[in-house]
Design a protein around this motif. Sequence first.
Motif, mmCIF file in Angstrom:
data_model
loop_
_atom_site.group_PDB
_atom_site.id
_atom_site.type_symbol
_atom_site.label_atom_id
_atom_site.label_comp_id
_atom_site.label_asym_id
_atom_site.label_seq_id
_atom_site.Cartn_x
_atom_site.Cartn_y
_atom_site.Cartn_z
ATOM 1 N N ALA A 514 9.140 83.073 88.974
ATOM 2 C CA ALA A 514 9.923 83.124 87.741
ATOM 3 C C ALA A 514 11.298 83.711 88.046
ATOM 4 C CB ALA A 514 9.207 83.980 86.698
ATOM 5 N N PRO A 515 12.333 83.284 87.312
ATOM 6 C CA PRO A 515 13.661 83.879 87.512
ATOM 7 C C PRO A 515 13.629 85.385 87.254
ATOM 8 C CG PRO A 515 13.793 81.901 86.158
ATOM 9 C CD PRO A 515 12.337 82.229 86.295
ATOM 10 N N GLN A 516 14.549 86.105 87.873
ATOM 11 C CA GLN A 516 14.564 87.570 87.762
ATOM 12 C C GLN A 516 14.728 88.032 86.319
ATOM 13 O OE1 GLN A 516 14.022 90.012 89.830
ATOM 14 N NE2 GLN A 516 13.728 88.802 91.686
ATOM 15 N N ALA A 517 15.665 87.434 85.595
ATOM 16 C CA ALA A 517 15.928 87.859 84.218
ATOM 17 C C ALA A 517 16.019 86.622 83.334
ATOM 18 C CB ALA A 517 17.216 88.671 84.143
ATOM 19 N N GLN A 518 14.885 86.170 82.879
ATOM 20 C CA GLN A 518 14.823 84.969 82.045
ATOM 21 C C GLN A 518 15.204 85.373 80.623
ATOM 22 O OE1 GLN A 518 14.397 82.031 79.820
ATOM 23 N NE2 GLN A 518 12.691 83.395 79.392
ATOM 24 N N PRO A 519 16.338 84.898 80.076
ATOM 25 C CA PRO A 519 16.865 85.473 78.833
ATOM 26 C C PRO A 519 16.416 84.795 77.542
ATOM 27 C CG PRO A 519 18.493 84.028 79.811
ATOM 28 C CD PRO A 519 17.285 83.971 80.700
ATOM 29 N N PHE A 520 15.471 83.845 77.618
ATOM 30 C CA PHE A 520 15.152 83.078 76.416
ATOM 31 C C PHE A 520 13.670 83.135 76.070
ATOM 32 C CE2 PHE A 520 18.880 80.956 78.267
ATOM 33 C CZ PHE A 520 19.755 81.072 77.196
ATOM 34 N N ALA A 521 13.420 83.010 74.771
ATOM 35 C CA ALA A 521 12.061 82.821 74.265
ATOM 36 C C ALA A 521 11.953 81.405 73.715
ATOM 37 C CB ALA A 521 11.749 83.834 73.171
ATOM 38 N N LEU A 522 10.752 80.888 73.724
ATOM 39 C CA LEU A 522 10.497 79.545 73.210
ATOM 40 C C LEU A 522 10.054 79.645 71.756
ATOM 41 C CD1 LEU A 522 9.962 76.440 73.718
ATOM 42 C CD2 LEU A 522 7.612 77.120 74.273
ATOM 43 N N ARG A 523 10.798 79.011 70.864
ATOM 44 C CA ARG A 523 10.393 78.937 69.455
ATOM 45 C C ARG A 523 9.734 77.579 69.234
ATOM 46 N NH1 ARG A 523 9.143 82.197 65.488
ATOM 47 N NH2 ARG A 523 11.076 83.411 65.825
ATOM 48 N N LEU A 524 8.468 77.612 68.876
ATOM 49 C CA LEU A 524 7.751 76.364 68.656
ATOM 50 C C LEU A 524 8.281 75.664 67.413
ATOM 51 C CD1 LEU A 524 4.082 77.406 69.486
ATOM 52 C CD2 LEU A 524 5.811 76.402 70.982
ATOM 53 N N GLY A 525 8.402 74.343 67.511
ATOM 54 C CA GLY A 525 8.917 73.555 66.403
ATOM 55 C C GLY A 525 7.811 73.012 65.521
ATOM 56 N N LEU A 526 8.217 72.447 64.405
ATOM 57 C CA LEU A 526 7.251 71.906 63.449
ATOM 58 C C LEU A 526 6.496 70.708 64.023
ATOM 59 C CD1 LEU A 526 9.458 72.154 60.231
ATOM 60 C CD2 LEU A 526 7.497 73.583 60.811
ATOM 61 N N ARG A 527 7.031 70.089 65.071
ATOM 62 C CA ARG A 527 6.320 68.978 65.705
ATOM 63 C C ARG A 527 4.991 69.435 66.295
ATOM 64 N NH1 ARG A 527 7.644 65.903 70.062
ATOM 65 N NH2 ARG A 527 9.811 65.478 69.500
ATOM 66 N N MET A 528 4.833 70.746 66.506
ATOM 67 C CA MET A 528 3.605 71.268 67.082
ATOM 68 C C MET A 528 2.499 71.441 66.045
ATOM 69 S SD MET A 528 4.705 71.413 70.114
ATOM 70 C CE MET A 528 3.252 72.091 70.877
ATOM 71 N N VAL A 529 2.824 71.267 64.776
ATOM 72 C CA VAL A 529 1.823 71.412 63.712
ATOM 73 C C VAL A 529 1.039 70.109 63.609
ATOM 74 C CG1 VAL A 529 1.421 71.863 61.269
ATOM 75 C CG2 VAL A 529 3.288 73.032 62.477
ATOM 76 N N ARG A 530 -0.220 70.175 63.915
ATOM 77 C CA ARG A 530 -1.054 68.975 63.909
ATOM 78 C C ARG A 530 -1.190 68.431 62.486
ATOM 79 N NH1 ARG A 530 -6.617 69.613 66.930
ATOM 80 N NH2 ARG A 530 -5.091 69.970 68.600
ATOM 81 N N GLY A 531 -0.995 67.125 62.353
ATOM 82 C CA GLY A 531 -1.164 66.476 61.061
ATOM 83 C C GLY A 531 0.091 66.445 60.214
ATOM 84 N N LEU A 532 1.144 67.133 60.640
ATOM 85 C CA LEU A 532 2.395 67.150 59.874
ATOM 86 C C LEU A 532 3.253 65.971 60.312
ATOM 87 C CD1 LEU A 532 4.205 68.633 57.827
ATOM 88 C CD2 LEU A 532 5.151 69.938 59.753
ATOM 89 N N ARG A 533 3.569 65.096 59.373
ATOM 90 C CA ARG A 533 4.363 63.920 59.696
ATOM 91 C C ARG A 533 5.799 64.312 60.037
ATOM 92 N NH1 ARG A 533 2.194 58.992 58.152
ATOM 93 N NH2 ARG A 533 0.258 59.109 56.946
ATOM 94 N N GLU A 534 6.396 63.520 60.917
ATOM 95 C CA GLU A 534 7.770 63.820 61.330
ATOM 96 C C GLU A 534 8.726 63.741 60.151
ATOM 97 O OE1 GLU A 534 11.225 62.164 64.403
ATOM 98 O OE2 GLU A 534 9.153 61.457 64.584
ATOM 99 N N THR A 535 8.519 62.759 59.278
ATOM 100 C CA THR A 535 9.416 62.615 58.124
ATOM 101 C C THR A 535 9.365 63.844 57.226
ATOM 102 O OG1 THR A 535 7.621 61.406 57.024
ATOM 103 C CG2 THR A 535 9.347 60.098 58.086
ATOM 104 N N ALA A 536 8.182 64.425 57.083
ATOM 105 C CA ALA A 536 8.053 65.625 56.248
ATOM 106 C C ALA A 536 8.619 66.845 56.963
ATOM 107 C CB ALA A 536 6.586 65.857 55.897
ATOM 108 N N ALA A 537 8.400 66.907 58.288
ATOM 109 C CA ALA A 537 8.846 68.076 59.049
ATOM 110 C C ALA A 537 10.362 68.153 59.132
ATOM 111 C CB ALA A 537 8.248 68.037 60.451
ATOM 112 N N ARG A 538 10.996 67.005 59.167
ATOM 113 C CA ARG A 538 12.457 67.001 59.272
ATOM 114 C C ARG A 538 13.110 67.224 57.914
ATOM 115 N NH1 ARG A 538 14.487 65.612 64.152
ATOM 116 N NH2 ARG A 538 13.168 64.481 65.629
#
Length: 538
Positions: A514-538
Amino acid sequence: VPEDARRQIEHELSLIEELGYPGYFLTLHSIVEFARSREILCQGRGSAANSVVCYCLGITAIDPVRMKLLFERFISRERNEPPDIDVDFEHERREEVLQHIYEKYGRHRAAMVCEVISYRGRSALRDVGKTLGLSLDQVDRLARSISRWGESASVEALAETGLDPSDRTLLLTLELAGQIEGFPRHLSIHSGGFAITKGPLYDLVPVENASMEGRTVVQWDKDDVAAAGILKVDLLSLGMLSAVSKTLATVRETEGKQLSLASIPAEDPATYAMLQDADSVGVFQIESRAQMNMLPRLKPKTFYDLVVEVAIIRPGPIIGQMVHPYLRRRDGIEPVVYPHPVFEPILGRTLGVTLFQEQVMRLAVTAAGFTLGEADALRRAMGHKRSHEKLMQLKERFIVGLARLGLTREQGEAVFKQFEGFAHYGFPESHSASFALIAYASSWLKRHHPAAFVCGLLNSQPMGFYAPHTLIEDARRHGVPARPVDVQRSGYDCTLERLDAPGFCPPGGRHPHAPQAQPFALRLGLRMVRGLRETAAR
């Protein structure tokens, strides 16, 4: 321009002109240029990477002169068929390229090639059974009696599934299903084949609207199109190109670094150290369990090692019993030996072991006196079960050719047997090198930009070998904390958020790759919600 490159370019251009293929290359060049003008990642692969002309036109990314690749694996006079160039595009943006072709050439001159879907055991049983009035339960039982793809049902299997083996309707179903196996069932769209003509396409071949909106398709498959001399281009989709493209875009947005595939540093020791430890989750082509088991044994240190890595876990080298000899020789356990000194320049990079189709062709030319076109015919005969008679003729000539070098018939038979077992499933070196480029790029991004890399992978799903939760957990081990979906903060896609205190350390300590100082966190998007349509999520 180096002298060897100039000679190769002149040789290729002469043959391309002689065979009447300039328009084909220029057509592919224009398609690739369109994609790049829209910032759509693309790369040619397969035997086309053997061509300097393809490299100069930007269709492929491998320098065949530096890699010492064999042009005749791509085009030869003796083959008497148009070249086959496969170009991969980002899988989410390939449709833009396809629609561009329709717009540029018109639907009267361009259409996708079809694929003829033929009856196999289960599909034949299902259709015949329904036609003869069998119940759905009976049809399902019949279909389940076939355990393997391509297997046919038998009377013995009827009793095992609880059906009456003396039932005349069932016996007739088996008989008729066996008769129609191999018959065409329906047409489908080829994965990427596009037919383009000078005049109206419908004057040459039937054209119909595809079930997919915005597409038309010819009613001939790729072999029919090739036999008719119609220009066909193969425009394929590759999920990893989408992931890499999104990763590069994320790096530009979050870090301000103007990265591209071409600017990724070559031969990075940290990247190879990561791969030597089989830390390759999410990496193109070398993330499977079999590849992970091979990485610590092969210990890649250079790009060509990756070329071998991509090719070695394939049926060809395994069937040809070449994997273990290569590894033993690489580790110094077994000496590198050649049947004759003439083999050494050809097999030297693979330690005396045949791993690639081009090596078979070069040996046929250098050791057995074949022309390059005849060597390609040998490769093709080895790969086609119907070419047994032709293969036997070439085998005899090959052994006689080796005898001129002083090899006994037994030695010649042994060499040819190794080739024969390998060539049915052999891998072109050019294809392996093309894939190795993407494998290296994805490995480098994983090693040096793990947050952007996992973000790109997740935003390109579905693709790859692992489920999203596995990718997220692997990123966490590499110092990338994952933040859950939040209606207030999440968009449709996953994004990166800057950490207040860079250097997140997961339980168990910082990952060695891993890099010495990784400066970012991953924010999960609405695409990760199972069953949620893209049209509704956007």
